[in-house]
Design an enzyme around this catalytic site. Structure first.
Site, PDB file in Angstrom:
ATOM      1  N   HIS A 163      22.560 -19.776  27.621  1.00 20.29           N
ATOM      2  CA  HIS A 163      21.350 -19.210  27.036  1.00 20.29           C
ATOM      3  C   HIS A 163      21.114 -19.801  25.655  1.00 20.29           C
ATOM      4  O   HIS A 163      22.055 -20.219  24.977  1.00 20.29           O
ATOM      5  CB  HIS A 163      21.487 -17.685  26.886  1.00 20.29           C
ATOM      6  CG  HIS A 163      21.319 -16.908  28.149  1.00 20.29           C
ATOM      7  ND1 HIS A 163      22.121 -15.828  28.456  1.00 20.29           N
ATOM      8  CD2 HIS A 163      20.460 -17.029  29.183  1.00 20.29           C
ATOM      9  CE1 HIS A 163      21.753 -15.325  29.623  1.00 20.29           C
ATOM     10  NE2 HIS A 163      20.742 -16.037  30.080  1.00 20.29           N
ATOM     11  N   CYS A 174      23.790 -10.039  23.629  1.00 19.64           N
ATOM     12  CA  CYS A 174      23.494  -9.672  25.026  1.00 19.64           C
ATOM     13  C   CYS A 174      23.549  -8.171  25.275  1.00 19.64           C
ATOM     14  O   CYS A 174      22.920  -7.664  26.191  1.00 19.64           O
ATOM     15  CB  CYS A 174      24.500 -10.312  25.990  1.00 19.64           C
ATOM     16  SG  CYS A 174      24.935 -11.999  25.653  1.00 19.64           S
TER      17      CYS A 174
END
Length: 255
Positions: free
Chosen positions: A163, A250
Site C-alpha cells: 500500500h 491500517c
C-alpha cells in the site's frame, strides 16, 4: 485536528489474515492486548474512539482503514481489491458508525477497486497509490468523488510496496516520512522528507494525531528522527499485526 477515530477489535481468526510477511502467524491474545494499547494511545491524543465488535468471518477486518476514506466533507466506502476483504466494506456496523458522523456517504463501484491504505491525505489533497489492491478505475472514481466536494486527488504508481502508506506517512507541517521506492519519487520533492533506513522500513508507517505521532515499537532510528522534529511520540507495539501485513495506520479511521 482529528476529533474521532473508529477501530475494530481483532477477530479470533486473525491468524488466517492475508500475509506476504514471513514472520509466523499472529497470536490472538497478544494481538488483542496490542490493540487495547493502541486504543489507549489514541485516547491520549484527545480523540473520541468508537470501538466496533470483531467479525470472525473476516480475519483482516481489524484493518478498518482500508474499507473507508474519511475526509472533511464526506466518507467514501471503498471496494477492496482483496476478494476476501470485499464484503468488509459493506458491514452494517461500520456503515452505521459512519452515518453517525457523516451526512454524505459515497461508494466506489465495480469495476473500481480501492483500499484506503493506498490513500494519503495532505490537507485537502489526496495521493492515491495504484497497487495490486487499488486500480485505475477505482482511483478515477475516488478523484471524481473528491472533486465533487471541493477536494482533490492524484495517482501515484507503486512498484514494490503493498500500500502507498506502507512507505509514506504525512506528519503535517510539510514533514513526510519516506521509505524505499518513495525516497526519490519526484511527486514528493516539495516535502521535507525524513528518509527511513531500509532496516527500519516498517517503521515508516506512523500516524500523526493532534500533535502526537504514534510510532511502532522496535524502530529506534525512526523514533529519534520524529522526536528530533519536535513531535510528542507515543510508541505502540504492532508486532502481531505486522505478521499479516498490517501497521499503525491500517488499524483506524481518523477524522
Amino acid at each position: 485536528m482529528f476529533k474521532n477515530v473508529i477501530v475494530r477489535v481483532p477477530s479470533a481468526t486473525i491468524s488466517e489474515g492475508i500475509t506476504s510477511a514471513h514472520e509466523g502467524k499472529p497470536i490472538y491474545t497478544k494481538a488483542l492486548m496490542q490493540h487495547e494499547n493502541y486504543v489507549s494511545a489514541l485516547t491520549k491524543t484527545g480523540v473520541n474512539v468508537t470501538v466496533l465488535e470483531p467479525h470472525d468471518e473476516f480475519p483482516d477486518s481489524c484493518f478498518v482503514e482500508d474499507v473507508a476514506l474519511c475526509t472533511s466533507k464526506c466518507a467514501i466506502i471503498t471496494r477492496p481489491g482483496a476478494l476476501s476483504r470485499r464484503k468488509e466494506a459493506a458491514l452494517p456496523d461500520m456503515l452505521e458508525a459512519l452515518k453517525g458522523f457523516y451526512e454524505h456517504i459515497e461508494y466506489i463501484k465495480d469495476p473500481g477497486t480501492v483500499e484506503a491504505g493506498d490513500i494519503m491525505m495532505v490537507g485537502d489533497h489526496f495521493y492515491i497509490g495504484l497497487s495490486a489492491r487499488t486500480n485505475q478505475a477505482g482511483a478515477d472514481q475516488m478523484i471524481s468523488i473528491l472533486e465533487k466536494y471541493g477536494l482533490s486527488g492524484q495517482v501515484v504508481p507503486l512498484k514494490k510496496v503493498l500500500h502507498l502508506k506502507t512507505g509514506l506517512a504525512y506528519l503535517e507541517n510539510n514533514n513526510l516520512l519516506v521509505a524505499g521506492e518513495f525516497k526519490d519519487d519526484p511527486e514528493f520533492a516539495k516535502f521535507n522528507k525524513i528518509e527511513i533506513d531500509e532496516d527500519e522500513a516498517y517503521g515508516a508507517n506512523c500516524i500523526w494525531v493532534n500533535g502526537y505521532v504514534l510510532v511502532p515499537a522496535g524502530y529506534p532510528k525512526v523514533q529519534k528522527k520524529i522526536e528530533d522534529l519536535g513531535y510528542k511520540v507515543l510508541v505502540v507495539d504492532t508486532s502481531e499485526f505486522r505478521k499479516i501485513d498490517g501497521g499503525l495506520s491500517c488499524l483506524s479511521l481518523r477524522f
